[in-house]
Design a protein around this motif. Structure first.
Motif, PDB file in Angstrom:
ATOM      1  N   ARG A  27      52.527  84.637  64.523  1.00  0.00           N
ATOM      2  CA  ARG A  27      53.208  85.447  65.551  1.00  0.00           C
ATOM      3  C   ARG A  27      52.899  84.924  66.949  1.00  0.00           C
ATOM      4  O   ARG A  27      53.777  84.882  67.812  1.00  0.00           O
ATOM      5  CB  ARG A  27      52.766  86.907  65.439  1.00  0.00           C
TER       6      ARG A  27
ATOM      7  N   THR B  78      46.484  81.787  70.447  1.00  0.00           N
ATOM      8  CA  THR B  78      46.968  82.948  69.704  1.00  0.00           C
ATOM      9  C   THR B  78      45.822  83.936  69.513  1.00  0.00           C
ATOM     10  O   THR B  78      44.660  83.623  69.786  1.00  0.00           O
ATOM     11  CB  THR B  78      47.513  82.557  68.313  1.00  0.00           C
TER      12      THR B  78
ATOM     13  N   TRP C  69      55.051  81.984  67.993  1.00  0.00           N
ATOM     14  CA  TRP C  69      56.503  82.128  68.018  1.00  0.00           C
ATOM     15  C   TRP C  69      57.137  81.904  69.385  1.00  0.00           C
ATOM     16  O   TRP C  69      58.183  81.225  69.484  1.00  0.00           O
ATOM     17  CB  TRP C  69      56.897  83.489  67.444  1.00  0.00           C
ATOM     18  N   PRO C  70      56.564  82.430  70.481  1.00  0.00           N
ATOM     19  CA  PRO C  70      57.182  82.170  71.789  1.00  0.00           C
ATOM     20  C   PRO C  70      57.300  80.681  72.110  1.00  0.00           C
ATOM     21  O   PRO C  70      58.294  80.241  72.708  1.00  0.00           O
ATOM     22  CB  PRO C  70      56.243  82.879  72.771  1.00  0.00           C
ATOM     23  N   ALA C  71      56.320  79.889  71.699  1.00  0.00           N
ATOM     24  CA  ALA C  71      56.396  78.444  71.938  1.00  0.00           C
ATOM     25  C   ALA C  71      57.459  77.805  71.058  1.00  0.00           C
ATOM     26  O   ALA C  71      58.177  76.891  71.488  1.00  0.00           O
ATOM     27  CB  ALA C  71      55.035  77.797  71.673  1.00  0.00           C
TER      28      ALA C  71
ATOM     29  N   LEU D 112      60.181  88.605  63.410  1.00  0.00           N
ATOM     30  CA  LEU D 112      60.196  87.615  64.481  1.00  0.00           C
ATOM     31  C   LEU D 112      61.602  87.133  64.818  1.00  0.00           C
ATOM     32  O   LEU D 112      61.798  86.453  65.823  1.00  0.00           O
ATOM     33  CB  LEU D 112      59.321  86.418  64.097  1.00  0.00           C
TER      34      LEU D 112
ATOM     35  N   THR E 192      60.204  79.159  69.995  1.00  0.00           N
ATOM     36  CA  THR E 192      61.531  79.515  70.493  1.00  0.00           C
ATOM     37  C   THR E 192      61.796  78.953  71.883  1.00  0.00           C
ATOM     38  O   THR E 192      62.895  79.096  72.411  1.00  0.00           O
ATOM     39  CB  THR E 192      61.718  81.047  70.526  1.00  0.00           C
ATOM     40  N   GLY E 193      60.790  78.278  72.453  1.00  0.00           N
ATOM     41  CA  GLY E 193      60.915  77.735  73.802  1.00  0.00           C
ATOM     42  C   GLY E 193      62.102  76.836  74.028  1.00  0.00           C
ATOM     43  O   GLY E 193      62.742  76.901  75.089  1.00  0.00           O
TER      44      GLY E 193
ATOM     45  N   VAL F 147      48.426  75.949  71.571  1.00  0.00           N
ATOM     46  CA  VAL F 147      48.923  77.283  71.885  1.00  0.00           C
ATOM     47  C   VAL F 147      47.846  78.291  71.522  1.00  0.00           C
ATOM     48  O   VAL F 147      47.347  78.306  70.392  1.00  0.00           O
ATOM     49  CB  VAL F 147      50.215  77.596  71.099  1.00  0.00           C
TER      50      VAL F 147
END
Length: 216
Positions: A89, A15, A92-94, A121, A96-97, A13
């Protein structure tokens, strides 16, 4: 990631702090994701992190082991807290995927990152393994404000002989604390302790499993 295979999957990922790595240990019918990162002196090969990855999926918790960008880049020294937070940070999107509540966690410096960023977050809870309450021998330099400021349900798992803060040094607060008898900062115990390393890992994994089961 919603349809993860029942085998471990790693992904890179990008960042703001560089490329990080997530290794997923999925649970069948998971209800939570536990995302845990390493400390400033080691990686996700830490025995407590590996034990959680082996054990928690059977309790309905998908475990995401997170390697911060500096470790992925092969560096030996962790960057400043601001950079560590930026990397977390960006991940985080990954995390919460899968569409599940995410428990933010880590050991030592990783626990501090989880505490500092939990509220902003939207973390469901925080798991702090070997929280470094203060530098060794410097109790006046307390980091209690980070722990108490997490703003979400928090579990601390702390070694009884951790030089970065023994359980009795921790301030009162709404968090829970599980003590690992005789454990140091890495949860290692001396041979004379009368407790084996396998038993130590059982204390940690059972404590975390019971706590995650109690989360709403």
């Amino acid at each position: 990631m919603n349809d993860m295979n029942m085998s471990d999957v790693s992904e890179i990922v990008e960042t703001e702090a560089g490329a990080a790595r997530i290794t997923w240990h999925p649970a069948h019918g998971a209800r939570l994701v536990l995302a845990v990162s390493h400390g400033a002196g080691g990686g996700v090969e830490a025995r407590d992190l590996q034990a959680l990855a082996r054990t928690l999926p059977a309790h309905g918790v998908t475990v995401a082991l997170v390697e911060q960008p500096w470790r992925v880049a092969g560096k030996k020294v962790a960057p400043a807290p601001r950079t560590l937070d930026a990397g977390w940070r960006g991940l985080w999107p990954a995390l919460t995927g899968p569409g599940l509540p995410v428990v933010a966690g880590g050991r030592s410096a990783g626990a501090r990152v989880a505490c500092r960023t939990a509220a902003e977050l939207g973390a469901h809870a925080v798991l702090a393994l070997s929280f470094p309450l203060h530098p060794p021998g410097r109790p006046e330099r307390s980091r209690a404000d980070e722990l108490l400021g997490a703003g979400v349900p928090t579990l601390v798992v702390q070694g009884g002989n951790d030089p970065f803060g023994r359980p009795g040094e921790f301030p009162e607060g709404s968090y829970r604390l599980v003590e690992v008898p005789y454990g140091d900062h890495a949860f290692a115990v001396p041979k004379r302790a009368g407790i084996t390393q396998d038993q130590v890992l059982e204390i940690i994994t059972e404590g975390v499993a019971q706590w995650t089961a109690s989360l709403p």
